[in-house]
Enzyme design. Structure first.
Site, PDB file in Angstrom:
ATOM      1  N   LYS A  82      -9.564 -11.440  40.767  1.00  0.00           N
ATOM      2  CA  LYS A  82      -8.949 -11.988  41.967  1.00  0.00           C
ATOM      3  C   LYS A  82     -10.007 -12.404  42.989  1.00  0.00           C
ATOM      4  O   LYS A  82     -11.096 -11.829  43.049  1.00  0.00           O
ATOM      5  CB  LYS A  82      -8.006 -10.956  42.606  1.00  0.00           C
ATOM      6  CG  LYS A  82      -6.919 -10.468  41.655  1.00  0.00           C
ATOM      7  CD  LYS A  82      -6.079 -11.616  41.122  1.00  0.00           C
ATOM      8  CE  LYS A  82      -5.108 -11.174  40.053  1.00  0.00           C
ATOM      9  NZ  LYS A  82      -4.361 -12.306  39.458  1.00  0.00           N
ATOM     10  N   ASN A 112       1.055 -11.591  39.973  1.00  0.00           N
ATOM     11  CA  ASN A 112       2.037 -11.438  38.898  1.00  0.00           C
ATOM     12  C   ASN A 112       1.436 -10.656  37.729  1.00  0.00           C
ATOM     13  O   ASN A 112       0.534 -11.130  37.046  1.00  0.00           O
ATOM     14  CB  ASN A 112       2.496 -12.820  38.423  1.00  0.00           C
ATOM     15  CG  ASN A 112       3.442 -12.744  37.243  1.00  0.00           C
ATOM     16  OD1 ASN A 112       4.059 -11.709  36.984  1.00  0.00           O
ATOM     17  ND2 ASN A 112       3.557 -13.836  36.508  1.00  0.00           N
ATOM     18  N   ASP A 148      -0.659 -21.878  33.895  1.00  0.00           N
ATOM     19  CA  ASP A 148      -1.839 -22.257  34.676  1.00  0.00           C
ATOM     20  C   ASP A 148      -3.117 -22.239  33.842  1.00  0.00           C
ATOM     21  O   ASP A 148      -4.190 -22.609  34.344  1.00  0.00           O
ATOM     22  CB  ASP A 148      -1.986 -21.373  35.916  1.00  0.00           C
ATOM     23  CG  ASP A 148      -1.981 -19.883  35.606  1.00  0.00           C
ATOM     24  OD1 ASP A 148      -1.766 -19.507  34.439  1.00  0.00           O
ATOM     25  OD2 ASP A 148      -2.192 -19.086  36.544  1.00  0.00           O
ATOM     26  N   CYS A 197      -7.448 -15.300  35.506  1.00  0.00           N
ATOM     27  CA  CYS A 197      -6.516 -14.541  36.338  1.00  0.00           C
ATOM     28  C   CYS A 197      -6.733 -13.039  36.269  1.00  0.00           C
ATOM     29  O   CYS A 197      -6.105 -12.282  37.027  1.00  0.00           O
ATOM     30  CB  CYS A 197      -5.082 -14.893  35.963  1.00  0.00           C
ATOM     31  SG  CYS A 197      -4.655 -16.622  36.303  1.00  0.00           S
ATOM     32  N   HIS A 236      -4.216  -8.615  33.688  1.00  0.00           N
ATOM     33  CA  HIS A 236      -3.227  -9.560  34.213  1.00  0.00           C
ATOM     34  C   HIS A 236      -2.165  -9.860  33.161  1.00  0.00           C
ATOM     35  O   HIS A 236      -0.972  -9.934  33.454  1.00  0.00           O
ATOM     36  CB  HIS A 236      -3.940 -10.840  34.644  1.00  0.00           C
ATOM     37  CG  HIS A 236      -3.019 -11.969  34.967  1.00  0.00           C
ATOM     38  ND1 HIS A 236      -2.214 -11.981  36.079  1.00  0.00           N
ATOM     39  CD2 HIS A 236      -2.753 -13.126  34.307  1.00  0.00           C
ATOM     40  CE1 HIS A 236      -1.500 -13.093  36.107  1.00  0.00           C
ATOM     41  NE2 HIS A 236      -1.810 -13.803  35.036  1.00  0.00           N
ATOM     42  N   HIS A 252      -5.492 -17.286  28.718  1.00  0.00           N
ATOM     43  CA  HIS A 252      -4.293 -16.542  28.364  1.00  0.00           C
ATOM     44  C   HIS A 252      -3.133 -17.527  28.245  1.00  0.00           C
ATOM     45  O   HIS A 252      -3.339 -18.733  28.386  1.00  0.00           O
ATOM     46  CB  HIS A 252      -3.988 -15.388  29.334  1.00  0.00           C
ATOM     47  CG  HIS A 252      -3.662 -15.780  30.740  1.00  0.00           C
ATOM     48  ND1 HIS A 252      -4.622 -16.117  31.672  1.00  0.00           N
ATOM     49  CD2 HIS A 252      -2.471 -15.886  31.391  1.00  0.00           C
ATOM     50  CE1 HIS A 252      -4.050 -16.395  32.833  1.00  0.00           C
ATOM     51  NE2 HIS A 252      -2.737 -16.271  32.690  1.00  0.00           N
ATOM     52  N   HIS A 283      -0.296 -18.200  29.933  1.00  0.00           N
ATOM     53  CA  HIS A 283       0.494 -18.729  31.045  1.00  0.00           C
ATOM     54  C   HIS A 283       0.240 -20.218  31.276  1.00  0.00           C
ATOM     55  O   HIS A 283      -0.796 -20.762  30.867  1.00  0.00           O
ATOM     56  CB  HIS A 283       0.189 -17.958  32.329  1.00  0.00           C
ATOM     57  CG  HIS A 283       0.807 -16.592  32.368  1.00  0.00           C
ATOM     58  ND1 HIS A 283       0.476 -15.639  33.320  1.00  0.00           N
ATOM     59  CD2 HIS A 283       1.758 -16.006  31.583  1.00  0.00           C
ATOM     60  CE1 HIS A 283       1.177 -14.547  33.113  1.00  0.00           C
ATOM     61  NE2 HIS A 283       1.957 -14.738  32.072  1.00  0.00           N
ATOM     62  N   HIS A 322      -7.604 -18.050  40.545  1.00  0.00           N
ATOM     63  CA  HIS A 322      -7.044 -18.668  41.743  1.00  0.00           C
ATOM     64  C   HIS A 322      -7.927 -18.317  42.931  1.00  0.00           C
ATOM     65  O   HIS A 322      -8.460 -17.211  43.013  1.00  0.00           O
ATOM     66  CB  HIS A 322      -5.620 -18.164  42.007  1.00  0.00           C
ATOM     67  CG  HIS A 322      -4.683 -18.367  40.857  1.00  0.00           C
ATOM     68  ND1 HIS A 322      -3.965 -19.530  40.673  1.00  0.00           N
ATOM     69  CD2 HIS A 322      -4.342 -17.545  39.828  1.00  0.00           C
ATOM     70  CE1 HIS A 322      -3.222 -19.416  39.586  1.00  0.00           C
ATOM     71  NE2 HIS A 322      -3.448 -18.224  39.044  1.00  0.00           N
TER      72      HIS A 322
END
Length: 253
Positions: A193, A202, A112, A190, A171, A108, A110, A232
């Site tokens: 989880k 977020n 990270d 993301c 997400h 995606h 973002h 993560h």
């Protein structure tokens, strides 16, 4: 740079290939690439790369991705936070495995997932991203994946393939997952989880109503997943998807 998007017939073959069992390597010792970059082997030719970055409001945060090596070719699924971290990872792959990173797949838009995209392009890697990811990257004046796709594609790594699919928003509105049929590894990014996560984190760019629907689609499409890697935290099995579904329920309360 050359975009090679895979035909629907070959995509079906890849999905069916995931029904075949394969040996999965137990978690190995972490490999320190730099102060902010570590690797851990999870299957033959597959490592989880974890990179750390100081995120305002969150502190030092680790983010996961995959390194997949087949012969002299390598693919990165999600990039480190920065160009510097990405350069260190590219160098390690070339020096230790003798492979060249041919392609990168941000799951995606973002930081990270694609913070190091400019460095990957500088190194000659071809980037594949959902068309929504390209649109969001352009909106935010970020480096843009070179080969956009709609819904699903497959990316070659040596003689193997990586299947990348958009199952819906969660997400973010552009989050995709990556499936390694031979190793039966699902990289959820993301969207999924870790078991120690207490919330969805977020979701300012996401869709809470669509989130559980998307997760159920992901779970139904990968009944044979042996390893599930979140964006993560620690990885495990399909129970990570169930845990994320429970977190969706809590968010809806």
């Amino acid at each position: 740079m050359q975009c090679r998007l895979i035909t629907p017939l070959l995509l079906l073959v890849l999905v069916l290939a995931g029904c075949q069992s394969t040996k999965v390597t137990p978690k190995g010792e972490s490999i320190r690439v730099s102060d902010d970059v570590t690797l851990e082997p999870i299957a033959p030719g597959v490592w989880v790369h974890t990179t750390c970055f100081d995120v305002p409001g969150y502190g030092r945060t680790g983010a996961n991705g995959l390194v997949v090596v087949n012969g002299q070719a390598a693919v990165l699924i999600d990039l480190p936070w920065t160009d510097e971290q990405t350069a260190a990872l590219f160098d390690w792959i070339e020096e230790k495995s003798g492979a060249t990173v041919k392609a990168v797949i941000p799951t995606h838009f973002h930081q990270d997932c694609m913070g190091g995209l400019a460095e990957a392009h500088r190194r000659g890697a071809t980037s594949y991203g959902l068309d929504k990811t390209s649109t969001l990257a352009q909106r935010d004046h970020l480096p843009v994946p070179q080969c956009p796709f709609q819904f699903r594609t497959a990316v070659r790594c040596g003689t193997s393939m990586i299947l990348v699919t958009y199952f819906g928003a969660g997400h973010t509105t552009d989050n995709v997952v990556a499936w390694l049929p031979k190793q039966q590894i699902l990289f959820g990014g993301c969207l999924i989880k870790s078991l120690d996560s207490q919330s969805l984190g977020n979701t300012s760019d996401g869709d809470l109503a669509a989130y559980p629907v998307t997760l159920k689609r992901v779970k139904a499409a990968h009944p044979n997943a042996k390893i599930v890697v979140p964006g993560h935290g620690g990885w495990g099995g399909p129970e990570l998807i169930d845990h994320t579904l429970k977190l969706c329920g809590k968010s809806a309360q």
